[in-house]
Design a protein around this motif. Structure first.
Motif, short mmCIF file in Angstrom:
data_model
loop_
_atom_site.label_atom_id
_atom_site.label_comp_id
_atom_site.label_asym_id
_atom_site.label_seq_id
_atom_site.Cartn_x
_atom_site.Cartn_y
_atom_site.Cartn_z
N LEU A 30 0.80 -1.22 0.00
CA LEU A 30 0.00 0.00 0.00
C LEU A 30 0.84 1.28 0.00
O LEU A 30 0.57 2.19 -0.78
CB LEU A 30 -0.97 -0.01 1.17
CG LEU A 30 -1.98 -1.15 1.17
CD1 LEU A 30 -2.87 -1.07 2.40
CD2 LEU A 30 -2.80 -1.15 -0.11
N ASP A 31 1.83 1.37 0.86
CA ASP A 31 2.64 2.59 0.91
C ASP A 31 3.38 2.84 -0.40
O ASP A 31 3.37 3.96 -0.91
CB ASP A 31 3.60 2.57 2.10
CG ASP A 31 2.89 2.73 3.44
OD1 ASP A 31 1.69 3.12 3.44
OD2 ASP A 31 3.52 2.48 4.48
N PRO A 32 4.05 1.83 -0.98
CA PRO A 32 4.74 2.08 -2.25
C PRO A 32 3.81 2.53 -3.38
O PRO A 32 4.22 3.26 -4.27
CB PRO A 32 5.38 0.73 -2.59
CG PRO A 32 5.50 0.02 -1.29
CD PRO A 32 4.33 0.48 -0.47
N LEU A 33 2.54 2.09 -3.34
CA LEU A 33 1.61 2.43 -4.41
C LEU A 33 0.73 3.64 -4.07
O LEU A 33 -0.09 4.04 -4.88
CB LEU A 33 0.72 1.22 -4.72
CG LEU A 33 1.47 -0.01 -5.25
CD1 LEU A 33 0.52 -1.16 -5.45
CD2 LEU A 33 2.23 0.31 -6.53
N SER A 34 0.92 4.21 -2.90
CA SER A 34 0.16 5.38 -2.49
C SER A 34 0.74 6.63 -3.15
O SER A 34 1.88 6.62 -3.62
CB SER A 34 0.22 5.55 -0.98
OG SER A 34 -0.45 4.47 -0.36
N PRO A 35 -0.03 7.72 -3.19
CA PRO A 35 0.51 8.97 -3.74
C PRO A 35 1.82 9.33 -3.03
O PRO A 35 1.91 9.29 -1.81
CB PRO A 35 -0.59 9.99 -3.42
CG PRO A 35 -1.84 9.18 -3.37
CD PRO A 35 -1.43 7.85 -2.76
N GLY A 36 2.84 9.61 -3.81
CA GLY A 36 4.16 9.90 -3.27
C GLY A 36 5.01 8.67 -3.01
O GLY A 36 6.17 8.79 -2.64
N GLN A 50 8.33 -5.61 -7.75
CA GLN A 50 7.98 -5.18 -9.09
C GLN A 50 7.83 -3.66 -9.06
O GLN A 50 7.60 -3.08 -8.00
CB GLN A 50 6.66 -5.82 -9.51
CG GLN A 50 6.70 -7.34 -9.50
CD GLN A 50 5.33 -7.92 -9.76
OE1 GLN A 50 4.77 -7.69 -10.82
NE2 GLN A 50 4.79 -8.64 -8.80
N GLU A 51 7.93 -3.05 -10.22
CA GLU A 51 7.71 -1.61 -10.28
C GLU A 51 6.42 -1.32 -11.03
O GLU A 51 6.23 -1.79 -12.16
CB GLU A 51 8.87 -0.88 -10.96
CG GLU A 51 8.69 0.62 -10.89
CD GLU A 51 9.97 1.40 -11.10
OE1 GLU A 51 9.87 2.63 -11.26
OE2 GLU A 51 11.05 0.81 -11.09
N ALA A 52 5.56 -0.56 -10.41
CA ALA A 52 4.26 -0.23 -11.00
C ALA A 52 4.43 0.84 -12.06
O ALA A 52 5.20 1.79 -11.89
CB ALA A 52 3.30 0.26 -9.92
N HIS A 53 3.70 0.69 -13.14
CA HIS A 53 3.61 1.75 -14.14
C HIS A 53 2.94 2.94 -13.47
O HIS A 53 2.06 2.76 -12.62
CB HIS A 53 2.79 1.25 -15.33
CG HIS A 53 2.80 2.17 -16.49
ND1 HIS A 53 1.99 3.27 -16.56
CD2 HIS A 53 3.53 2.16 -17.63
CE1 HIS A 53 2.22 3.90 -17.69
NE2 HIS A 53 3.15 3.24 -18.37
N PRO A 54 3.29 4.18 -13.83
CA PRO A 54 2.71 5.34 -13.13
C PRO A 54 1.18 5.41 -13.17
O PRO A 54 0.58 5.99 -12.27
CB PRO A 54 3.32 6.54 -13.88
CG PRO A 54 4.58 6.02 -14.47
CD PRO A 54 4.33 4.57 -14.78
#
Length: 157
Positions: A62-68, A91-95
């Motif tokens: 959740l934190d890595p995918l949250s705004p900021g 993994q790295e999320a697309h923006p």
């Protein structure tokens, strides 16, 4: 991890519309059995309080995918069937990725961030018994209103 059929079907629709989807479930963040069953295997309090590792859920997903957030996430950290940690596959999320997250107990205080995210955050929560709209958590007693149009799955989007 077993994920609800509706969430998987919804993910397919969203991907078909051209938006990347990250599928995850609270089931990928269980505590080990020794913690889950410390109050007894049939304990309602133990089920509610000890089933999931919310600190890891926030830290790795959740934190890595949250705004900021830095967008590097792990969709699961523990397999409750084998009672073993899973290898952390970052993994790295697309923006513009959308997190489609399902599970029980999503109303817990540890997860208050979920209810405060802006609707543009690309988060869809699906409770085990209810479906949700982007950025919205519905109480257990309410279903979201049906959406009419061509892009619908089982009457809800």
């Amino acid at each position: 991890m077993r994920c609800p059929i509706f969430a998987n079907e919804l993910a397919e629709v969203i991907v078909g519309l051209g938006r990347p989807v990250i599928r995850a479930s609270v089931d990928g963040f269980h505590n080990p059995r020794t913690i889950r069953y410390a109050r007894g295997r049939q304990s309602p309090l133990g089920f509610f309080e000890d089933s999931y590792n919310y600190a890891f859920l926030k830290q790795y997903l959740l934190d890595p995918l949250s705004p900021g957030g830095h967008r590097r996430y792990c969709a699961a950290v523990f397999d409750h069937v084998t009672d073993l940690p899973v290898p952390l596959m970052e993994q790295e999320a697309h923006p513009v990725s959308m997190l489609l997250f399902d599970g029980i107990f999503l109303h817990r205080p540890e997860l208050q961030l979920i209810g405060t995210l802006p609707s543009s955050s690309g988060l869809i929560l699906t409770h085990r018994l209810h479906d949700a709209l982007p950025g919205t958590v519905f109480p257990r007693t309410r279903r979201p209103p049906p959406i009419t149009g061509t892009s619908k799955v089982n009457g809800y989007i």
